[in-house]
Enzyme design. Structure first.
Site, PDB file in Angstrom:
ATOM      1  N   LYS A   2      19.984  15.126 -26.209  1.00  0.00           N
ATOM      2  CA  LYS A   2      20.968  15.518 -25.200  1.00  0.00           C
ATOM      3  C   LYS A   2      21.789  16.650 -25.784  1.00  0.00           C
ATOM      4  O   LYS A   2      22.212  16.566 -26.955  1.00  0.00           O
ATOM      5  CB  LYS A   2      21.842  14.290 -24.897  1.00  0.00           C
ATOM      6  CG  LYS A   2      22.892  14.473 -23.820  1.00  0.00           C
ATOM      7  CD  LYS A   2      23.623  13.139 -23.604  1.00  0.00           C
ATOM      8  CE  LYS A   2      24.644  13.198 -22.477  1.00  0.00           C
ATOM      9  NZ  LYS A   2      25.286  11.891 -22.234  1.00  0.00           N
TER      10      LYS A   2
ATOM     11  N   SER B 113      24.975  10.253 -17.600  1.00  0.00           N
ATOM     12  CA  SER B 113      25.001  11.685 -17.823  1.00  0.00           C
ATOM     13  C   SER B 113      23.830  12.197 -18.664  1.00  0.00           C
ATOM     14  O   SER B 113      23.621  13.406 -18.718  1.00  0.00           O
ATOM     15  CB  SER B 113      26.314  12.069 -18.507  1.00  0.00           C
ATOM     16  OG  SER B 113      26.395  11.481 -19.796  1.00  0.00           O
TER      17      SER B 113
ATOM     18  N   SER C 277      25.964   6.011 -19.628  1.00  0.00           N
ATOM     19  CA  SER C 277      25.195   7.256 -19.489  1.00  0.00           C
ATOM     20  C   SER C 277      23.845   7.291 -20.178  1.00  0.00           C
ATOM     21  O   SER C 277      23.077   8.230 -19.971  1.00  0.00           O
ATOM     22  CB  SER C 277      26.037   8.443 -19.985  1.00  0.00           C
ATOM     23  OG  SER C 277      27.076   8.698 -19.104  1.00  0.00           O
TER      24      SER C 277
END
Lengths: 67, 476
Positions: free
Chosen positions: B92, B167, B191
């Site tokens: 990420k 997310s 997330s």
């Protein structure tokens, strides 16, 4: 805009968020309602006077709960 | 550059991109598969499908091939290897990689070149992993999906008109679509587990303190976690094996809890285990869509069939946990974003700005109240583990929604039961159950006592083997 909202926005401006208040007034007003709603839905902690040190510290559980 | 014998090139691309981490690792270790061949196949896969998914912010194919070459040499020289040697992974884009920009999917950090690796990045590098690139997210792990940012939002591989969850959106999309067997995400209010549920993969938020956050752009200091995302439970455990452990640069990491081999007892089954089912989270406090509700109830039935004892339990209403999480998150996030909020508010996406703004109105007393409540809620969940080995409940209340419907996203995003375990710090994992009639994945959560991730994996593995959903892939 009512007087209460104007005062609130002025206070935020004084804290240094002038551009934010000037450019995103409606978003801020919405955010204030979200925050108010959140604090209302939280269980009140005033009954916890008998546990004066009962403030969460993320690593507490390692010592407290795994004995 | 190592040249691989032609006789071993017997895999088609379809074989390779759906290999699990474990399968690929076993083939690499036994010289049936070259890390270079595998990496090239996944680079090709990414070039073919990422234009539809936008899972990556930046791909690093040259670096990947270099890493694969190093892994090949390691194996050739018979040096010490790990299950990650020669295995491609993605991060990420909130996790630092030395020399690369960490954007956090934001215009604000477009020039933010990392001076050193995050702790987890170094762990993955040391283990011989092949770094494939930086993955899309919701801006600063909070605002998304957004179309007013320098990078487009990631899309769901099961249906590209739909949101992959967030997310850690790119991590979920990349793993579910076969661009990667493994990725890392971060989890402050769910997330890692949200995109895992939405994309039909496995996402673990380990115990707070199990995995270092050093070198990760923070959202909320006391709620943030770094977590592995994979297509199978065992792969997830293998990845957690690599990244877990004490880090002197993250004072929240545990120095006293040993890091076990999370796969050691994974095949032990659930016979005799006691599982508490918190059903009121998804039937009373929030009402899950019928198919999601049925999927969770059926998962409980599956555990019973496998020999576990499943009993319904009751705790505080879900709103207490979610409000507690939000108040802490808003307060801590504003402390991180305060200066940018004052000087560069127009550079955030509207979604991020509106999600951070409530922090302006959370008072000190509210924050302290939330911290005190957090202790109570943590003790309450922890007390369940005096009677139960594990607990299970919903992850999301519905399948993913369309990515182009901001009102639907705003309505459904908070409809989840993941923040519970960010508040309490317990480990929790999202496990997929299958597909809804709309073709999108369903799933549920298993949570365990502090530092008992192994037990969660044990139950998750038993369920996964019984249902076999990990063999099903999106047609993309």
């Amino acid at each position: 805009m009512n007087k209460e909202t104007t005062v609130m926005l002025d206070e935020i401006k004084k804290s240094g968020f002038t551009e934010l208040v000037n450019d995103y007034t409606e978003e801020i007003i919405t955010a204030s309602k979200i925050a108010l709603n959140l604090t209302k839905t939280m269980p009140r902690a005033h009954h916890m006077y008998d546990e004066p040190s009962n403030v969460y510290i993320p690593t507490n559980f390692e010592k407290i709960h795994n004995e | 550059m190592y040249t691989y014998p032609l006789t071993l090139k017997r895999y088609t691309m379809n074989d390779l991109h759906w290999l699990t981490l474990k399968e690929a690792s076993e083939k690499i270790q036994s010289n049936q598969l070259s890390p270079i061949e595998y990496t090239k196949a996944l680079i090709q896969r990414t070039e073919n499908i990422d234009p539809q998914l936008n899972a990556y912010i930046k791909t690093t194919p040259e670096r990947a091939l270099s890493d694969a070459d190093k892994a090949m040499e390691t194996i050739k020289q018979k040096n010490l290897t790990t299950p990650l040697t020669g295995i491609p992974y993605g991060l990420k884009d909130i996790i630092d990689v030395k020399g690369l920009i960490t954007t956090a999917h934001s215009k604000i950090l477009l020039d933010n070149v990392s001076k050193k690796n995050a702790f987890v990045t170094s762990k993955l590098e040391s283990a011989g992993g092949v770094f494939m690139g930086k993955l899309a997210l919701h801006e600063f792990a909070i605002g998304g999906p957004a179309f007013d940012l320098p990078f487009p939002p990631a899309r769901n591989p099961w249906n590209t008109n739909y949101h992959p969850g967030g997310s850690s959106s790119g991590s979920g999309a990349a793993v579910a679509s076969g661009m990667l067997p493994a990725a890392l995400g971060t989890d402050t209010g769910g997330s890692v587990r949200n995109p895992a549920t939405s994309c039909g993969i496995v996402g673990m938020k380990a115990t707070y303190g199990r995995v270092s956050k050093a070198g990760v752009v923070p959202l909320s200091f006391s709620l943030d976690h770094v977590g592995p995302m994979t297509r199978t439970v065992e792969d997830n455990a293998l990845l957690l094996n690599i990244i877990a452990g004490f880090d002197k640069n993250d004072p929240s990491t545990s120095s006293s809890q040993p890091v076990p081999d999370f796969t050691e007892f994974i095949q032990n089954g659930v016979k005799g285990l006691k599982i508490g089912l918190i059903r009121h989270f998804y039937t009373v406090d929030l009402q899950a869509e019928t198919e999601m509700c049925n999927a969770i109830d059926k998962a409980a039935e599956t555990f019973r069939k496998l020999g576990a004892i499943v009993e319904e339990v009751h705790v505080s209403p879900l709103s207490h946990f979610s409000s507690c999480n939000s108040i802490i998150m808003y307060s801590e996030a504003l402390s991180i974003h305060e200066n940018w909020f004052k000087t560069r508010p127009g550079e955030y996406s509207k979604a991020t700005r509106t999600r951070l703004m409530p922090g302006l109105f959370i008072k000190g007393e509210d924050y302290v109240n939330a911290l005190r409540t957090r202790t109570k809620l943590s003790q309450e969940i922890n007390n369940l583990f005096k009677k139960f080995d594990l607990i299970m409940t919903a992850s999301s209340m519905e399948t993913a929604c369309r990515i182009d419907e901001p009102e639907t996203i705003a309505r459904t995003y908070p409809r989840q039961a993941r923040t519970v375990f960010n508040v309490t710090g317990h480990p929790a994992c999202s496990i997929p159950t299958g597909l809804a009639t709309n073709g999108l994945p369903l799933g549920f959560q298993i949570a365990g006592p502090y530092f008992k991730e192994s037990l969660i994996y044990q139950a998750g593995w038993a369920y996964e083997q019984e249902k076999g959903f990990f063999k099903q892939h999106p047609e993309i």
